[in-house]
Every structure is written in structure tokens, then in C-alpha cells.
Enzyme design. Structure first.
Site, PDB file in Angstrom:
ATOM      1  N   ALA A   1       0.862  -1.182   0.000  1.00 55.77           N
ATOM      2  CA  ALA A   1       0.000   0.000   0.000  1.00 55.77           C
ATOM      3  C   ALA A   1       0.899   1.233   0.000  1.00 55.77           C
ATOM      4  CB  ALA A   1      -0.891  -0.025   1.234  1.00 55.77           C
TER       5      ALA A   1
ATOM      6  N   GLY B   1       0.801  -5.000   0.873  1.00 60.61           N
ATOM      7  CA  GLY B   1      -0.361  -5.055  -0.015  1.00 60.61           C
ATOM      8  C   GLY B   1      -0.040  -5.714  -1.354  1.00 60.61           C
TER       9      GLY B   1
ATOM     10  N   GLU C   1      -0.473  -9.259  -0.695  1.00 63.78           N
ATOM     11  CA  GLU C   1      -1.909  -9.477  -0.483  1.00 63.78           C
ATOM     12  C   GLU C   1      -2.666  -9.425  -1.815  1.00 63.78           C
ATOM     13  OE1 GLU C   1      -1.727  -6.368   2.484  1.00 63.78           O
ATOM     14  OE2 GLU C   1      -2.700  -7.673   3.929  1.00 63.78           O
TER      15      GLU C   1
ATOM     16  N   GLU D   1       4.668  -4.931   7.199  1.00 64.43           N
ATOM     17  CA  GLU D   1       3.900  -3.889   7.908  1.00 64.43           C
ATOM     18  C   GLU D   1       4.358  -3.702   9.355  1.00 64.43           C
ATOM     19  OE1 GLU D   1       2.600  -6.287   6.025  1.00 64.43           O
ATOM     20  OE2 GLU D   1       1.095  -5.452   4.673  1.00 64.43           O
TER      21      GLU D   1
HETATM   22  N1  CAA Z   1       4.584   3.291  -0.594  1.00 64.92           N
HETATM   23  C1  CAA Z   1       4.986   4.467  -1.125  1.00 64.92           C
HETATM   24  N2  CAA Z   1       6.139   4.628  -1.810  1.00 64.92           N
HETATM   25  C2  CAA Z   1       6.924   3.535  -1.963  1.00 64.92           C
HETATM   26  C3  CAA Z   1       6.565   2.274  -1.434  1.00 64.92           C
HETATM   27  C4  CAA Z   1       5.336   2.179  -0.736  1.00 64.92           C
HETATM   28  N3  CAA Z   1       4.867   1.005  -0.219  1.00 64.92           N
HETATM   29  N4  CAA Z   1       7.540   1.389  -1.747  1.00 64.92           N
HETATM   30  C5  CAA Z   1       8.465   2.078  -2.449  1.00 64.92           C
HETATM   31  N5  CAA Z   1       8.103   3.375  -2.576  1.00 64.92           N
HETATM   32  C6  CAA Z   1       8.817   4.459  -3.261  1.00 64.92           C
HETATM   33  C7  CAA Z   1       9.999   4.955  -2.449  1.00 64.92           C
HETATM   34  O1  CAA Z   1       9.567   5.860  -1.450  1.00 64.92           O
HETATM   35  C8  CAA Z   1      10.830   5.612  -3.526  1.00 64.92           C
HETATM   36  O2  CAA Z   1      10.232   6.843  -3.859  1.00 64.92           O
HETATM   37  P1  CAA Z   1      11.185   8.162  -4.066  1.00 64.92           P
HETATM   38  O3  CAA Z   1      12.110   7.785  -5.207  1.00 64.92           O
HETATM   39  O4  CAA Z   1      10.213   9.239  -4.410  1.00 64.92           O
HETATM   40  O5  CAA Z   1      11.927   8.343  -2.782  1.00 64.92           O
HETATM   41  C9  CAA Z   1      10.616   4.682  -4.720  1.00 64.92           C
HETATM   42  O6  CAA Z   1       9.409   3.971  -4.460  1.00 64.92           O
HETATM   43  C10 CAA Z   1      11.717   3.672  -4.906  1.00 64.92           C
HETATM   44  O7  CAA Z   1      11.873   2.948  -3.686  1.00 64.92           O
HETATM   45  P2  CAA Z   1      13.278   2.777  -2.940  1.00 64.92           P
HETATM   46  O8  CAA Z   1      14.173   3.930  -3.241  1.00 64.92           O
HETATM   47  O9  CAA Z   1      13.005   2.511  -1.487  1.00 64.92           O
HETATM   48  O10 CAA Z   1      13.840   1.471  -3.682  1.00 64.92           O
HETATM   49  P3  CAA Z   1      14.780   0.341  -3.088  1.00 64.92           P
HETATM   50  O11 CAA Z   1      15.135  -0.520  -4.248  1.00 64.92           O
HETATM   51  O12 CAA Z   1      15.882   0.912  -2.271  1.00 64.92           O
HETATM   52  O13 CAA Z   1      13.844  -0.495  -2.085  1.00 64.92           O
HETATM   53  C11 CAA Z   1      11.816  -1.644  -1.372  1.00 64.92           C
HETATM   54  C12 CAA Z   1      12.713  -1.183  -2.562  1.00 64.92           C
HETATM   55  C13 CAA Z   1      12.555  -2.704  -0.539  1.00 64.92           C
HETATM   56  C14 CAA Z   1      10.554  -2.232  -1.983  1.00 64.92           C
HETATM   57  C15 CAA Z   1      11.503  -0.415  -0.474  1.00 64.92           C
HETATM   58  O14 CAA Z   1      11.003   0.630  -1.294  1.00 64.92           O
HETATM   59  C16 CAA Z   1      10.480  -0.688   0.590  1.00 64.92           C
HETATM   60  O15 CAA Z   1      10.801  -1.246   1.633  1.00 64.92           O
HETATM   61  N6  CAA Z   1       9.209  -0.252   0.364  1.00 64.92           N
HETATM   62  C17 CAA Z   1       8.154  -0.336   1.354  1.00 64.92           C
HETATM   63  C18 CAA Z   1       7.631  -1.765   1.509  1.00 64.92           C
HETATM   64  C19 CAA Z   1       6.556  -1.806   2.553  1.00 64.92           C
HETATM   65  O16 CAA Z   1       6.762  -1.497   3.710  1.00 64.92           O
HETATM   66  N7  CAA Z   1       5.338  -2.234   2.174  1.00 64.92           N
HETATM   67  C20 CAA Z   1       4.186  -2.349   3.062  1.00 64.92           C
HETATM   68  C21 CAA Z   1       3.319  -1.131   2.921  1.00 64.92           C
HETATM   69  S1  CAA Z   1       1.986  -1.082   4.119  1.00 64.92           S
HETATM   70  C22 CAA Z   1       0.796  -2.127   3.473  1.00 64.92           C
HETATM   71  O17 CAA Z   1       0.944  -2.701   2.434  1.00 64.92           O
HETATM   72  C23 CAA Z   1      -0.484  -2.237   4.310  1.00 64.92           C
HETATM   73  C24 CAA Z   1      -1.460  -3.258   3.846  1.00 64.92           C
HETATM   74  O18 CAA Z   1      -1.466  -4.387   4.268  1.00 64.92           O
HETATM   75  C25 CAA Z   1      -2.507  -2.919   2.860  1.00 64.92           C
END
Ligand code: CAA
Length: 253
Positions: free
Chosen positions: A61, A104, A107, A127
Site C-alpha cells: 500500500a 499489499g 496481499e 507492515e
Molecule cells: N509506498 C509508497 N512509496 C513507496 C513504497 C510504498 N509502499 N515502496 C516504495 N516506494 C517508493 C519509495 O519511497 C521511492 O520513492 P522516491 O524515489 O520518491 O523516494 C521509490 O518507491 C523507490 O523505492 P526505494 O528507493 O526505497 O527502492 P529500493 O530498491 O531501495 O527499495 C523496497 C525497494 C525494498 C521495496 C523499499 O522501497 C520498501 O521497503 N518499500 C516499502 C515496503 C513496505 O513497507 N510495504 C508495506 C506497505 S503497508 C501495506 O501494504 C499495508 C497493507 O497491508 C494494505
């Protein structure tokens, strides 16, 4: 936000927010639910492949959106309603996962009926690292898919797991080379699209009932679906073709 390609009876939908790792904001989930419901109503479409790009199926998400949302706004927006619309699509959905399927994203892959993954794909429910828990089925559907022990490990540690691990746990169907994932998923979709579509839909529903209902209710559903199919032209064609030793021509009626 979505790229949609059609070939014969199969549609491929690609999530397309590459700069944000296909993070799933309200807008993209709403668009996906709208598109899938439209395809569900289109009698020409028999199977759907959902994919992302080589880096991410979806990284969860959209955290920017989540961080700015108050509890009561989740309620007012019915935040997970579009996820439910996706979960209840009646046609077969196949996820083709390259890169990250996190939160998500995992999911959403689990809302699909089968998952084909690249050997470099990474699955996880991170999460907990954000101070929350999964909200779109990550504690419920994941536990049914891989069992309590592994679901606990995924959700409580927030760690990512490889495609090989996901395959061993029964989360996904098969693992391929990164450049073969989409082809493999499309091949499977075309194979299913050649089967009688009404029977395919009822089979999907019946298998899902196995996860939702006690056994006697599930068996009852299965038997009624079995009886119902004897009113379809495709049942007559399928059995007649067998008796005449020829290939059946299913028409979806
Ligand atoms: N939401 C918003 N933006 C996200 C995102 C997310 N879930 N995942 C990645 N992005 C964005 C980053 O912020 C970044 O944006 P900017 O360039 O504007 O800074 C861009 O995508 C590229 O990401 P990274 O620079 O972080 O890329 P990376 O290769 O270093 O890492 C990754 C990749 C491991 C996927 C890392 O981005 C990450 O950990 N993302 C978050 C994963 C996460 O926590 N997901 C769970 C979300 S909560 C949820 O899903 C609730 C539910 O159950 C519905």
C-alpha cells in the site's frame, strides 16, 4: 496507472507506477477493481494475468497515503472495499510476480488464484516494521495459504522471503527465470481460457468455498455446482466430443 493488453480470450493487466515500485494507492486499486469488474462482465474474456514490472509486482500500500490517513477516514472511505471487489472477481486471475511483492503487493498476489514468480522475486509482509499489521488479508489469507507457523514468521518478523521459499510453502505455483514469468503466466491463462468458461468459474468458486465454509457446506456447494453444469451447452459438447473421440469446441454457454 494500468496497462491493458488483450489477446484472444486472455487479458494482461500491468500495474504501472514504476517510480513508486507500483505502490498501491487508493486510485490504482480503485482503477484495478473497476477494470477487473468490467472484464468479469465481458463474455469474450476468459482469464486474466496481473503483473508489475521487473523490479516490483507491488511494494505494498502507498505509505505516503497511509501516513496521512486518520482512523475515521479509513472507515468513511471504506478503505478496503476495492480489495474485496478484487477478491470476488469470478474469472481466473493469475499473478505474474517479478521483484517485490510486499505488504499489499503480496496481499494483491494472494487475491489472485495462482501465482507464477521469478526466481528473483521477493515476498513479505513488512507492515510490522511500520508499526502496523497487514490490512488486506495478510494475516487471514496468508495463514490459510501457508499455515500458522510460516504466516507468524512472515508477519511478525517483516522479513522478505525468496520465491523458492514461497514455492516450498505452497504460496505460489511455480518459479521461472525472470524473463519467462509473464510468458509462463500467459501460457497458463491461455490453457485455462481453452476450457469451458462456466465450469472454470464454478470450479474457482467451489475451491474458494473450501477455505471459507465447513466441509458439509462446501460439499453441498460443489454438488449443486456440479448439477448446474448439466444445464450448460459446454457439458453436452464436452461429453459428446469424448464419446465421438474428437476435440471439444467450448462456447461458454
Ligand atoms: N509506498 C509508497 N512509496 C513507496 C513504497 C510504498 N509502499 N515502496 C516504495 N516506494 C517508493 C519509495 O519511497 C521511492 O520513492 P522516491 O524515489 O520518491 O523516494 C521509490 O518507491 C523507490 O523505492 P526505494 O528507493 O526505497 O527502492 P529500493 O530498491 O531501495 O527499495 C523496497 C525497494 C525494498 C521495496 C523499499 O522501497 C520498501 O521497503 N518499500 C516499502 C515496503 C513496505 O513497507 N510495504 C508495506 C506497505 S503497508 C501495506 O501494504 C499495508 C497493507 O497491508 C494494505
Amino acid at each position: 496507472m494500468l496497462i491493458i493488453e488483450k489477446k484472444d480470450h486472455v487479458v494482461k493487466i500491468s500495474l504501472n507506477r514504476p517510480k513508486k515500485m507500483n505502490a498501491l494507492n487508493t486510485e490504482i486499486i480503485r482503477k484495478l477493481a473497476d477494470t477487473l469488474e468490467e472484464l468479469d462482465r465481458d463474455s469474450h474474456v476468459r482469464a486474466i494475468v496481473l503483473t508489475g514490472n521487473e523490479k516490483a509486482f507491488a511494494a505494498g500500500a502507498d505509505i505516503n497515503e497511509l501516513a496521512a490517513t486518520k482512523p475515521v477516514e479509513f472507515v468513511l472511505k471504506q478503505f478496503f472495499r476495492d480489495w474485496e471487489r478484487i477478491r470476488t472477481i469470478s474469472k481466473p486471475l493469475i499473478a505474474a510476480v517479478n521483484g517485490y511483492a510486499l505488504g499489499g503487493g503480496n496481499e494483491l498476489a494472494m487475491c489472485c488464484d495462482m501465482i507464477i514468480a521469478s526466481e528473483t522475486a521477493k515476498f513479505g509482509q513488512p507492515e510490522i516494521l511500520l508499526g502496523v499489521i497487514p490490512g488486506a488479508g495478510g494475516t487471514q489469507r496468508l495463514t490459510k495459504a501457508i499455515g500458522r507457523a510460516k504466516a507468524m514468521e512472515m508477519v511478525l518478523t517483516g522479513k522478505t522471503f525468496s520465491a523458492a521459499e514461497a514455492l516450498a510453502w505452497g504460496l505460489i505455483n511455480r518459479v521461472t527465470a525472470p524473463d519467462e514469468v509473464e510468458n509462463e503466466a500467459l501460457k497458463l491463462a491461455h490453457e485455462i481460457a481453452a476450457k469451458p468458461p462456466v465450469a472454470v468459474r464454478l470450479a474457482k468458486q467451489a475451491i474458494n468455498k473450501a477455505q471459507e465454509l465447513p466441509l458439509d457446506h462446501g460439499l453441498n456447494f460443489e454438488q449443486n455446482a456440479f448439477y448446474l453444469l448439466f444445464s450448460s451447452e459446454d457439458q453436452q459438447e464436452g461429453m459428446q466430443a469424448f464419446l465421438e473421440k474428437r476435440t471439444p469446441r467450448f462456447r461458454g454457454k
